[in-house]
Design a protein around this motif. Structure first.
Motif, mmCIF file in Angstrom:
data_model
loop_
_atom_site.group_PDB
_atom_site.id
_atom_site.type_symbol
_atom_site.label_atom_id
_atom_site.label_comp_id
_atom_site.label_asym_id
_atom_site.label_seq_id
_atom_site.Cartn_x
_atom_site.Cartn_y
_atom_site.Cartn_z
ATOM 1 N N ALA A 1 0.751 -1.170 0.042
ATOM 2 C CA ALA A 1 0.010 -0.115 0.174
ATOM 3 C C ALA A 1 0.924 1.273 -0.051
ATOM 4 C CB ALA A 1 -0.989 0.036 1.262
ATOM 5 N N GLN B 1 -3.431 4.667 -0.782
ATOM 6 C CA GLN B 1 -3.248 3.467 -0.258
ATOM 7 C C GLN B 1 -3.303 2.402 -1.669
ATOM 8 O OE1 GLN B 1 -5.016 1.585 3.295
ATOM 9 N NE2 GLN B 1 -4.574 3.622 4.380
ATOM 10 N N ALA C 1 -0.139 0.769 4.624
ATOM 11 C CA ALA C 1 -1.012 -0.177 5.682
ATOM 12 C C ALA C 1 -0.609 -1.471 5.630
ATOM 13 C CB ALA C 1 -2.616 -0.156 4.923
ATOM 14 N N ARG D 1 0.343 9.406 7.367
ATOM 15 C CA ARG D 1 -0.572 8.521 6.336
ATOM 16 C C ARG D 1 -0.842 9.417 5.112
ATOM 17 N NH1 ARG D 1 -2.676 4.339 9.525
ATOM 18 N NH2 ARG D 1 -2.494 4.560 11.553
#
Length: 293
Positions: A151, A166, A192, A230
C-alpha cells in the motif's frame, strides 16, 4: 546472507540540511545520542563478492565510500551488480546518477517505478539494464529477489490534487531477498499492512520496515510540516493501527526500522520513544549496521 544498512534516514537525511527541530538540533550539536544518518538504502550479499543495493539514495556515493565491501577492486570495477527499487521517489532513485560512469548493471523494479525512471531523460546517462520484476528473479552471487506491491502512493513529483494514498498498483513495493536458506524483507515505505504483506513478513528472517514518523501528526506538532504520516503514504510507528505492535508480533529474528524522518524522536538513543521501541524487541537502524542471517 549479510545485509549492511547504507543509510537509515528518510528523504533529506539526518540532520536534514535545512532543519533545526528539537531532534535535528541534537545531531547538529554532535550529541553522541544522535549520530548522523544518510538516506535509506540497504546492500545485501550471499557470497561476499557480488552485492545488490536496495534503493539508490542521493547519498549513494558517500555510502559506497563508507562501506569497504563496496569499494572497487580493479582500476574500473564495482561489486554492485544490481539495484532494486521499492519505488521512484527522489530519495530512492537519485543515487543512480552516481553510477553513470560504471559498467552496465541490472535495474529491477515493478513497472510503475521503471516507467518513472525511463520517462526522465537524465537517467539515460546511466548504463542500467531495466528488468521488470515479475515473479522470482535470480540475482548475482546466488541471491533471489521477489518484488510485490504494498500500500502506497505515486512519487511526490507525480502527485495530482488528490492522490490515492493506499494504492496497491505497484507504485510502492516490498522487496524480498532470499539466499542460503534465509530471507529478508525491505519495505521502507508502506501505508498499511495488507494480507499480502502479512504473508510475506511472516516468512522472513529479518524485516526492515518503514519507520518514518513516530506519531501520525509528528510534523504538525513540531511546527515544520503540514502533512501527516498517512498523508505522505507512511504508516506511523504508534497510534491506532501503528506499525510497532505489528512488527513486535512477527516471528522474524530481527525487526528493524529504516527510513526514519529527521523529526522522529526514536532517532535519539535513550529517548522515551526509543526505549518504547526497544522494549518490544524492535530495533532502530543506523548507518553501517550489519545483519547476518
Amino acid at each position: 546472507m549479510k545485509a549492511v544498512v547504507l543509510g537509515a534516514a528518510a528523504g533529506g537525511g539526518y540532520p536534514q540540511w535545512n532543519c533545526r527541530c528539537a531532534v535535528c538540533a541534537l545531531a547538529w550539536d554532535r550529541d553522541p545520542r544522535a549520530p548522523w544518518r544518510t538516506q535509506s538504502s540497504l546492500a545485501v550479499t550471499l557470497d561476499g563478492d557480488s552485492w545488490v543495493v536496495l534503493n539508490a539514495s542521493p547519498d549513494l556515493g558517500s555510502q559506497i565510500r563508507a562501506t569497504d565491501a563496496l569499494h572497487p577492486r580493479q582500476p574500473r570495477h564495482s561489486p554492485i551488480r544490481a539495484v532494486l527499487l521499492s519505488g521512484a521517489e527522489i530519495d530512492q532513485v537519485a543515487g543512480l546518477l552516481h553510477m553513470r560512469e560504471g559498467a552496465p548493471f541490472d535495474l529491477i523494479a515493478l513497472a510503475p517505478a521503471l516507467a518513472a525512471v525511463e520517462a526522465n531523460p537524465m537517467f539515460a546517462a546511466v548504463p542500467a539494464r531495466p528488468v521488470a520484476a515479475t515473479g522470482a528473479i535470480a540475482l548475482p552471487g546466488g541471491l533471489e529477489a521477489e518484488l510485490f506491491p504494498v500500500a502506497g502512493k505515486v512519487p511526490l513529483y507525480l502527485e495530482g490534487a488528490a492522490p490515492q494514498l493506499q494504492s496497491e498498483a505497484g507504485e510502492a513495493a516490498g522487496i524480498r531477498i532470499s539466499g542460503g536458506g534465509r530471507s529478508l524483507l525491505y519495505v521502507p515505505g508502506c501505508a498499511a499492512v495488507t494480507d499480502s504483506l502479512q504473508a510475506q513478513a511472516e516468512r522472513a528472517d529479518a524485516v526492515f520496515f518503514d519507520g518514518t514518523l513516530f506519531t501520525d501528526d509528528e510534523m504538525l506538532r513540531a511546527g515544520i510540516g503540514i502533512k501527516t504520516a498517512r498523508r505522505m503514504g507512511h504508516l506511523p510507528m504508534t497510534g491506532p493501527g501503528g506499525s510497532l505492535s505489528w512488527l513486535a508480533g512477527l516471528p522474524a529474528q530481527r525487526k528493524i526500522y529504516v527510513h526514519i524522518n529527521n523529526t522522529n524522536p526514536a532517532l535519539i538513543a535513550g529517548s522515551p520513544e526509543r526505549l518504547q521501541i526497544e522494549a518490544t524487541g524492535v530495533e532502530v537502524a543506523q548507518d553501517g549496521m550489519e545483519v547476518e542471517l
